[in-house]
Design an enzyme around this catalytic site. Structure first.
Site, PDB file in Angstrom:
ATOM      1  N   TYR A 219     -16.836   2.101   4.999  1.00 47.73           N
ATOM      2  CA  TYR A 219     -15.704   1.679   5.627  1.00 47.73           C
ATOM      3  C   TYR A 219     -15.214   2.380   7.341  1.00 47.73           C
ATOM      4  O   TYR A 219     -15.029   2.523   7.611  1.00 47.73           O
ATOM      5  CB  TYR A 219     -15.038   3.149   4.617  1.00 47.73           C
ATOM      6  CG  TYR A 219     -13.459   3.280   4.139  1.00 47.73           C
ATOM      7  CD1 TYR A 219     -12.701   4.972   5.048  1.00 47.73           C
ATOM      8  CD2 TYR A 219     -12.369   2.851   4.459  1.00 47.73           C
ATOM      9  CE1 TYR A 219     -12.092   5.197   5.149  1.00 47.73           C
ATOM     10  CE2 TYR A 219     -11.364   2.796   4.706  1.00 47.73           C
ATOM     11  CZ  TYR A 219     -10.830   4.078   5.264  1.00 47.73           C
ATOM     12  OH  TYR A 219      -9.728   4.837   5.252  1.00 47.73           O
TER      13      TYR A 219
ATOM     14  N   GLY B 173       0.823  -1.261   0.136  1.00 46.27           N
ATOM     15  CA  GLY B 173       0.358   0.349  -0.344  1.00 46.27           C
ATOM     16  C   GLY B 173       1.299   1.789  -0.324  1.00 46.27           C
ATOM     17  O   GLY B 173       1.871   1.413   0.107  1.00 46.27           O
TER      18      GLY B 173
ATOM     19  N   LYS C 160     -13.935   1.561  10.034  1.00 45.13           N
ATOM     20  CA  LYS C 160     -12.406   1.204  10.750  1.00 45.13           C
ATOM     21  C   LYS C 160     -12.619   2.363  11.712  1.00 45.13           C
ATOM     22  O   LYS C 160     -11.493   2.085  12.915  1.00 45.13           O
ATOM     23  CB  LYS C 160     -11.879   2.807   9.905  1.00 45.13           C
ATOM     24  CG  LYS C 160     -11.565   2.904   8.331  1.00 45.13           C
ATOM     25  CD  LYS C 160     -10.187   1.493   8.511  1.00 45.13           C
ATOM     26  CE  LYS C 160      -9.545   2.358   8.640  1.00 45.13           C
ATOM     27  NZ  LYS C 160      -7.800   1.536   8.516  1.00 45.13           N
TER      28      LYS C 160
ATOM     29  N   ASP D 114      -3.035 -12.735   5.685  1.00 47.95           N
ATOM     30  CA  ASP D 114      -4.483 -12.452   4.510  1.00 47.95           C
ATOM     31  C   ASP D 114      -5.393 -11.946   5.627  1.00 47.95           C
ATOM     32  O   ASP D 114      -5.643 -12.890   6.496  1.00 47.95           O
ATOM     33  CB  ASP D 114      -4.551 -13.729   3.507  1.00 47.95           C
ATOM     34  CG  ASP D 114      -5.893 -13.307   2.334  1.00 47.95           C
ATOM     35  OD1 ASP D 114      -6.180 -13.658   1.769  1.00 47.95           O
ATOM     36  OD2 ASP D 114      -6.166 -11.672   3.065  1.00 47.95           O
TER      37      ASP D 114
HETATM   38  N1  LIG Z   1      -5.230   7.155   1.301  1.00 46.81           N
HETATM   39  C1  LIG Z   1      -6.167   8.202   1.825  1.00 46.81           C
HETATM   40  O1  LIG Z   1      -6.253   9.242   1.951  1.00 46.81           O
HETATM   41  C2  LIG Z   1      -6.345   7.656   3.051  1.00 46.81           C
HETATM   42  C3  LIG Z   1      -5.772   6.532   4.390  1.00 46.81           C
HETATM   43  N2  LIG Z   1      -6.028   6.169   5.271  1.00 46.81           N
HETATM   44  C4  LIG Z   1      -5.701   4.998   6.556  1.00 46.81           C
HETATM   45  O2  LIG Z   1      -3.987   4.593   6.384  1.00 46.81           O
HETATM   46  C5  LIG Z   1      -3.509   4.171   5.973  1.00 46.81           C
HETATM   47  C6  LIG Z   1      -2.985   3.238   4.893  1.00 46.81           C
HETATM   48  O3  LIG Z   1      -3.523   3.452   3.450  1.00 46.81           O
HETATM   49  P1  LIG Z   1      -2.685   3.305   2.459  1.00 46.81           P
HETATM   50  O4  LIG Z   1      -1.648   3.172   2.229  1.00 46.81           O
HETATM   51  O5  LIG Z   1      -3.872   4.298   1.530  1.00 46.81           O
HETATM   52  O6  LIG Z   1      -3.696   1.947   1.581  1.00 46.81           O
HETATM   53  P2  LIG Z   1      -3.719   0.900   0.300  1.00 46.81           P
HETATM   54  O7  LIG Z   1      -5.150   0.837  -0.304  1.00 46.81           O
HETATM   55  O8  LIG Z   1      -2.464   2.071   0.018  1.00 46.81           O
HETATM   56  O9  LIG Z   1      -3.220  -0.207   0.946  1.00 46.81           O
HETATM   57  C7  LIG Z   1      -3.690  -1.171   1.369  1.00 46.81           C
HETATM   58  C8  LIG Z   1      -2.998  -1.736   1.999  1.00 46.81           C
HETATM   59  O10 LIG Z   1      -3.480  -3.423   2.522  1.00 46.81           O
HETATM   60  C9  LIG Z   1      -3.735  -4.137   2.320  1.00 46.81           C
HETATM   61  N3  LIG Z   1      -4.619  -5.119   1.734  1.00 46.81           N
HETATM   62  C10 LIG Z   1      -5.994  -4.819   1.525  1.00 46.81           C
HETATM   63  N4  LIG Z   1      -6.687  -6.410   1.945  1.00 46.81           N
HETATM   64  C11 LIG Z   1      -6.037  -7.063   2.566  1.00 46.81           C
HETATM   65  C12 LIG Z   1      -6.192  -7.842   2.726  1.00 46.81           C
HETATM   66  N5  LIG Z   1      -7.498  -9.009   2.791  1.00 46.81           N
HETATM   67  N6  LIG Z   1      -4.967  -8.935   3.991  1.00 46.81           N
HETATM   68  C13 LIG Z   1      -3.909  -8.602   3.405  1.00 46.81           C
HETATM   69  N7  LIG Z   1      -3.769  -6.816   3.790  1.00 46.81           N
HETATM   70  C14 LIG Z   1      -4.803  -6.617   2.824  1.00 46.81           C
HETATM   71  C15 LIG Z   1      -3.672  -3.840   0.333  1.00 46.81           C
HETATM   72  O11 LIG Z   1      -2.936  -5.144  -0.071  1.00 46.81           O
HETATM   73  P3  LIG Z   1      -2.915  -5.486  -1.735  1.00 46.81           P
HETATM   74  O12 LIG Z   1      -2.439  -3.908  -2.248  1.00 46.81           O
HETATM   75  O13 LIG Z   1      -2.454  -6.590  -2.189  1.00 46.81           O
HETATM   76  O14 LIG Z   1      -4.190  -5.031  -1.636  1.00 46.81           O
HETATM   77  C16 LIG Z   1      -2.366  -2.811   0.841  1.00 46.81           C
HETATM   78  O15 LIG Z   1      -1.303  -3.354   1.263  1.00 46.81           O
HETATM   79  C17 LIG Z   1      -5.180   2.299   6.258  1.00 46.81           C
HETATM   80  O16 LIG Z   1      -5.165   1.737   7.642  1.00 46.81           O
HETATM   81  C18 LIG Z   1      -6.622   3.699   5.580  1.00 46.81           C
HETATM   82  O17 LIG Z   1      -7.332   3.684   6.360  1.00 46.81           O
HETATM   83  C19 LIG Z   1      -6.963   6.745   6.472  1.00 46.81           C
HETATM   84  C20 LIG Z   1      -6.967   8.043   5.257  1.00 46.81           C
HETATM   85  C21 LIG Z   1      -6.612   8.336   4.605  1.00 46.81           C
HETATM   86  C1  LIG Z   2     -10.451  13.762  -4.982  1.00 47.19           C
HETATM   87  C2  LIG Z   2     -11.685  13.038  -6.325  1.00 47.19           C
HETATM   88  C3  LIG Z   2     -12.456  12.052  -6.855  1.00 47.19           C
HETATM   89  N1  LIG Z   2     -13.283  11.689  -7.556  1.00 47.19           N
HETATM   90  C4  LIG Z   2     -13.831  10.793  -8.209  1.00 47.19           C
HETATM   91  C5  LIG Z   2     -12.025   9.599  -8.077  1.00 47.19           C
HETATM   92  C6  LIG Z   2     -12.682   8.525  -7.290  1.00 47.19           C
HETATM   93  O1  LIG Z   2     -13.691   7.350  -7.469  1.00 47.19           O
HETATM   94  C7  LIG Z   2     -13.891   8.465  -5.583  1.00 47.19           C
HETATM   95  C8  LIG Z   2     -13.476   8.345  -4.434  1.00 47.19           C
HETATM   96  O2  LIG Z   2     -11.769   9.286  -4.901  1.00 47.19           O
HETATM   97  P1  LIG Z   2     -11.023   9.309  -3.647  1.00 47.19           P
HETATM   98  O3  LIG Z   2     -10.391   8.095  -3.767  1.00 47.19           O
HETATM   99  O4  LIG Z   2     -10.178   9.869  -3.677  1.00 47.19           O
HETATM  100  O5  LIG Z   2     -11.700  10.058  -2.305  1.00 47.19           O
HETATM  101  P2  LIG Z   2     -12.055   8.604  -1.460  1.00 47.19           P
HETATM  102  O6  LIG Z   2     -12.432   7.336  -1.296  1.00 47.19           O
HETATM  103  O7  LIG Z   2     -12.701   9.223  -0.527  1.00 47.19           O
HETATM  104  O8  LIG Z   2     -10.817   9.074  -0.457  1.00 47.19           O
HETATM  105  C9  LIG Z   2     -10.845   8.452   1.169  1.00 47.19           C
HETATM  106  O9  LIG Z   2      -9.696   7.508   1.318  1.00 47.19           O
HETATM  107  C10 LIG Z   2      -9.711   6.638   2.492  1.00 47.19           C
HETATM  108  C11 LIG Z   2      -8.550   5.658   2.402  1.00 47.19           C
HETATM  109  C12 LIG Z   2      -9.494   7.454   3.352  1.00 47.19           C
HETATM  110  O10 LIG Z   2      -9.422   7.218   4.464  1.00 47.19           O
HETATM  111  C13 LIG Z   2     -10.643   9.441   3.383  1.00 47.19           C
HETATM  112  O11 LIG Z   2      -9.912   9.801   4.002  1.00 47.19           O
HETATM  113  C14 LIG Z   2     -10.118   9.990   2.073  1.00 47.19           C
HETATM  114  O12 LIG Z   2      -8.826   9.854   1.418  1.00 47.19           O
HETATM  115  O13 LIG Z   2     -14.186   9.942  -6.640  1.00 47.19           O
HETATM  116  C15 LIG Z   2     -14.218  12.921  -7.887  1.00 47.19           C
HETATM  117  O14 LIG Z   2     -14.874  12.473  -8.506  1.00 47.19           O
HETATM  118  N2  LIG Z   2     -13.071  13.991  -8.395  1.00 47.19           N
HETATM  119  C16 LIG Z   2     -12.575  14.496  -6.920  1.00 47.19           C
HETATM  120  O15 LIG Z   2     -12.089  15.322  -6.788  1.00 47.19           O
END
Ligand SMILES: NC(=O)C1=CN([C@@H]2O[C@H](COP(=O)(O)OP(=O)(O)OC[C@H]3O[C@@H](n4cnc5c(N)ncnc54)[C@H](OP(=O)(O)O)[C@@H]3O)[C@@H](O)[C@H]2O)C=CC1
Ligand SMILES: Cc1cn([C@H]2C[C@H](O)[C@@H](COP(=O)(O)OP(=O)(O)O[C@H]3O[C@@H](C)C(=O)[C@@H](O)[C@H]3O)O2)c(=O)[nH]c1=O
Length: 294
Positions: A127, A13, A131, A38
């Site tokens: 979600y 991730g 969480k 997993d």
């Molecule tokens: N991205 C964001 O903007 C935000 C993220 N967060 C939180 O931050 C943390 C990291 O997010 P981010 O790095 O963006 O997440 P990603 O989606 O980039 O990565 C998620 C990771 O979890 C793994 N994963 C998913 N399902 C499983 C499973 N069943 N078993 C084992 N591993 C699994 C994925 O593996 P695989 O690649 O194989 O699917 C991947 O390595 C998370 O807790 C998320 O909720 C919070 C707010 C915003």
């Molecule tokens: C940012 C953005 C997204 N999108 C679309 C793209 C995508 O299909 C959908 C959601 O986009 P994003 O994935 O960026 O937004 P979202 O899925 O809401 O992202 C979330 O991720 C999880 C892990 C979190 O924990 C949250 O904090 C938040 O960052 O909206 C737009 O059409 N316009 C926009 O301006």
């Protein structure tokens, strides 16, 4: 005092990759992806963990697509709540530290401009609900654990909103982005630095902590900031102007999304001492490194 041995979950991730890159040079780091552990197989988690020595567990794994969670709630609950609880039970039994990542989506997104760790949570999608359930399960099973809420991540290890807007702007000048959804863009690199300080200098801090940069943005202003910086770096984007739209116009989204989820980082700022930089500075640093590597 030997450096703590770090086990990172979520290796593939965005944040997991960044954590591995940050800690690997100085620490003994093990980084597991789904292949090694997993979350879909909760019956294997305790035994897999028991076979590995570590001092700190960083859980950056989870089901992170709000839309996917909305249509597969059982899988979301398993990955975001059930398995984190098992991880916490294992860490508590072994007396090792767990840092579990959570989200701004635990908040309702209405009624407040700024959310503090002590504020009531009221997630509006699967979600966010799974969480939040994970946060509560982790802290019940391991009261010494730390739950780090983050928001709107960006960094070099996985494309996110600024990257996709720049890619689109290379092809077209006709771009739109949501302008009524407000939170705090936060850099992977900054989170990694804060996590290292929390491990090394604050090994006993527990409970919920907000880890985000300073300042606020909408998806719209975040996009325009990214395009303006890219243009200045001579990336051939066709525009730095983006049409503002309302979140409600994104009818393709399956999960409702909270509008106002700006988290206060004052608790982190007081803990670490010193200013937490604005998201724009972190974004600029990221894009300069990406488009003008030294
Ligand atoms: N991205 C964001 O903007 C935000 C993220 N967060 C939180 O931050 C943390 C990291 O997010 P981010 O790095 O963006 O997440 P990603 O989606 O980039 O990565 C998620 C990771 O979890 C793994 N994963 C998913 N399902 C499983 C499973 N069943 N078993 C084992 N591993 C699994 C994925 O593996 P695989 O690649 O194989 O699917 C991947 O390595 C998370 O807790 C998320 O909720 C919070 C707010 C915003
Ligand atoms: C940012 C953005 C997204 N999108 C679309 C793209 C995508 O299909 C959908 C959601 O986009 P994003 O994935 O960026 O937004 P979202 O899925 O809401 O992202 C979330 O991720 C999880 C892990 C979190 O924990 C949250 O904090 C938040 O960052 O909206 C737009 O059409 N316009 C926009 O301006």
């Amino acid at each position: 005092m030997p450096s703590p041995r770090i086990l990172i979950l979520g290796a593939t991730g965005g944040l997991g990759c960044a954590l591995r890159r940050h800690f690997a040079p100085e620490y003994e780091v093990t980084s597991w992806s789904r292949a090694e552990l997993d979350f879909g197989r909760p019956d294997t988690v305790a035994a897999t963990l028991a076979a590995h020595d570590f001092d700190v567990l960083l859980n950056a794994a989870g089901m992170t697509s709000p839309d996917a969670c909305e249509v597969q709630p059982e899988l979301a609950f398993l990955a975001n709540a059930v398995v984190p609880q098992i991880l916490a039970e294992c860490c508590h039994e072994r007396g090792v530290r767990m840092i579990h990542f959570s989200t701004d989506y635990v908040f309702s997104g209405t009624g407040r401009d700024l959310w503090f760790e002590s504020d009531e949570t009221a997630p509006i999608n699967v979600y966010g609900r799974t969480k939040l359930a994970g946060e509560q399960a982790v802290l019940r099973a391991a009261p010494g654990a730390l739950v780090a809420r983050v928001s709107w991540l960006f960094g070099p290890d996985k494309p996110s909103h600024p990257d996709s807007m720049i890619q689109k702007a290379l092809q077209t000048g006709d771009l739109s982005a949501v302008a009524d959804k407000i939170s705090v863009p936060t850099s992977h690199a900054d989170i990694c630095g804060w996590i290292e300080q929390l491990i090394v200098r604050h090994p006993t801090i527990s409970g919920v902590l907000h880890l985000c940069n300073s300042g606020v943005a909408s998806w719209h202003s975040w996009a325009e900031a990214a395009l303006t910086i890219a243009a200045r770096l001579e990336v051939p984007v066709k525009t730095s102007r983006v049409q503002p739209v309302e979140l409600a116009s994104l009818t393709q989204l399956r999960a409702p999304r909270p509008l106002l989820t700006v988290m206060s980082n004052s608790k982190l700022q007081n803990l670490l001492g010193g200013e937490i930089r604005h998201w724009h500075d972190a974004l600029e640093e990221y894009l300069v490194q990406k488009y003008q590597p030294q």
